[in-house]
Design an enzyme around this catalytic site. Structure first.
Site, mmCIF file in Angstrom:
data_model
loop_
_atom_site.group_PDB
_atom_site.id
_atom_site.type_symbol
_atom_site.label_atom_id
_atom_site.label_comp_id
_atom_site.label_asym_id
_atom_site.label_seq_id
_atom_site.Cartn_x
_atom_site.Cartn_y
_atom_site.Cartn_z
ATOM 1 N N CYS A 125 0.977 -1.188 0.058
ATOM 2 C CA CYS A 125 -0.046 0.058 -0.135
ATOM 3 C C CYS A 125 0.885 1.383 0.090
ATOM 4 C CB CYS A 125 -1.091 -0.119 1.108
ATOM 5 S SG CYS A 125 -2.299 1.228 0.832
ATOM 6 N N ASP A 194 -3.803 1.458 9.867
ATOM 7 C CA ASP A 194 -4.901 2.557 10.004
ATOM 8 C C ASP A 194 -5.539 2.417 11.330
ATOM 9 O OD1 ASP A 194 -4.804 1.530 7.046
ATOM 10 O OD2 ASP A 194 -6.132 3.300 7.091
HETATM 11 P P1 RI2 Z 1 -0.138 6.702 6.568
HETATM 12 C C1 RI2 Z 1 -4.097 3.720 3.854
HETATM 13 O O1 RI2 Z 1 -5.314 3.603 4.041
HETATM 14 C C2 RI2 Z 1 -3.390 2.601 4.293
HETATM 15 O O2 RI2 Z 1 -4.121 1.426 4.506
HETATM 16 C C3 RI2 Z 1 -2.027 2.678 4.656
HETATM 17 O O3 RI2 Z 1 -1.047 1.504 4.826
HETATM 18 C C4 RI2 Z 1 -2.504 3.587 5.961
HETATM 19 O O4 RI2 Z 1 -3.564 4.072 5.417
HETATM 20 C C5 RI2 Z 1 -1.632 4.221 6.762
HETATM 21 O O5 RI2 Z 1 -1.136 5.270 5.827
HETATM 22 P P2 RI2 Z 1 -6.499 4.269 2.755
HETATM 23 O O6 RI2 Z 1 -6.688 5.537 3.090
HETATM 24 O O7 RI2 Z 1 -1.079 7.236 7.504
HETATM 25 O O8 RI2 Z 1 -5.200 3.999 1.637
HETATM 26 O O9 RI2 Z 1 0.935 6.096 7.159
HETATM 27 O O10 RI2 Z 1 -7.373 3.244 2.794
HETATM 28 O O11 RI2 Z 1 -0.021 7.406 5.424
#
Ligand code: RI2
Length: 320
Positions: A125, A194
């Site tokens: 991700c 998350d």
């Molecule tokens: P940071 C994101 O969720 C991903 O799952 C990623 O690993 C997590 O948030 C943490 O991201 P999404 O919004 O806060 O893409 O470290 O569903 O950037």
């Protein structure tokens, strides 16, 4: 940006990533508080609570969102008058944004210690906290390469490989299902979070638990980069982190779905990695084993469970 506009963008994932969602919501509350017209403190509070509720209803999983909103709204309770309330929200919002950015930076410094010359890292991700570790190591002149997954169905891997490539880091791009195939080449896995539950389980982008399973089998260290505001206070009361389920159309186009009437499409966008598959959680307060998640919630998150209940009017559960 207005509260409504911010909420829409978070819902549509135009603003995404647990930390970015939190900062965007806080920024929207800040501007809302600055411009809000209210006759008195009571009306100001009510309107701010409506705005907070709108933001909280956007996406259910990233606990950084309610934690950040809570931090900004908490000082409202102590406000003496309308102008005081306005100022309190503005300064707590400024403080959250400042400390959130600082946390990502500090996590990078701590996490970079776990990357050495010659390493091959895998990430899944697009996490700014996980990338902060990788980018900091690169800035320190370390020579390593990164495998990044595609991340179906949102393709967040594209953002990751763009960042890695711009930083001059040798990058490999693979489909999610190729993770086990490549795991023996990987020295360390870095992912974001998350939400982190009190038992040390980490909720992150769908597929993370499969990556962890493959890493566990291969004895590859699995490291999570998570700011303290990603830890979920409510899990200490036995509540589970809700896993967001998005539109099936993100996976199977509507025309196809209409043709295949007996097919049910499932699109959970997060999964849970048990603590036993996690070697380390890197927070801005230091790297901890997942078993210390409770300490982060009690000592560093900075508020009591009772306070959290009061602010969000969550029905009190009898702990009997
Ligand atoms: P940071 C994101 O969720 C991903 O799952 C990623 O690993 C997590 O948030 C943490 O991201 P999404 O919004 O806060 O893409 O470290 O569903 O950037």
């Amino acid at each position: 940006m207005s509260v409504r506009e911010t909420a829409e963008k978070i819902k549509r994932m135009e603003i995404r990533g647990a930390g970015r969602i939190a900062r965007a919501a806080v920024e929207a509350l800040r501007f809302h508080a600055r411009d809000l017209e209210a006759r008195d403190l009571a009306e100001f509070r009510r309107k701010m609570e409506e705005a907070a509720a709108l933001l909280l209803a956007t996406r259910p999983t990233a606990v950084s969102l309610p934690n950040a909103v809570h931090l900004v709204m908490m000082p409202l309770g102590e406000a003496e008058d309308l102008e005081d309330a306005r100022q309190r929200v503005i300064s707590s919002a400024d403080e959250f944004i400042r400390s959130s950015k600082g946390a990502v930076e500090r996590i990078g410094e701590i996490g970079a210690h776990h990357i050495a010359d010659g390493d091959t890292i895998l990430t899944h991700c697009n996490s700014e906290a996980a990338l902060s570790c990788i980018l900091t190591a690169a800035r320190q002149g370390k020579d390593f390469q990164v495998y990044a997954t595609e991340v179906r169905p949102g393709n967040q891997g594209l953002i990751t490989i763009q960042t890695l490539s711009e930083a001059g880091i040798p990058t490999h791009y693979i489909v999610d299902s190729a993770v086990r195939h490549f795991m023996n080449r990987i020295d360390r896995v870095f992912v974001g979070a998350d939400a982190v539950a009190v038992n040390g389980a980490v909720v992150n982008k769908i597929g993370t638990s499969l990556v962890a399973l493959a890493a566990h089998e291969a004895r590859t260290p699995f490291i999570v980069a998570a700011e303290t505001y990603k830890f979920a206070p409510r899990t200490t009361l036995g509540e589970l982190v809700e896993i967001e389920e998005r539109e099936g159309g993100e996976i199977l186009p509507a025309a196809e779905a209409a043709r295949l009437r007996r097919v049910i499409v499932h699109n959970p966008v997060f999964d849970v990695t048990p603590a036993s598959y996690i070697d380390l959680i890197v927070t801005e307060e230091g790297a901890i084993p997942p078993s210390l998640a409770y300490i982060i919630i009690r000592e560093f998150l900075g508020w009591s469970i009772e306070e959290f209940h009061k602010t969000f009017q969550i029905a009190h559960q009898d702990q009997g």
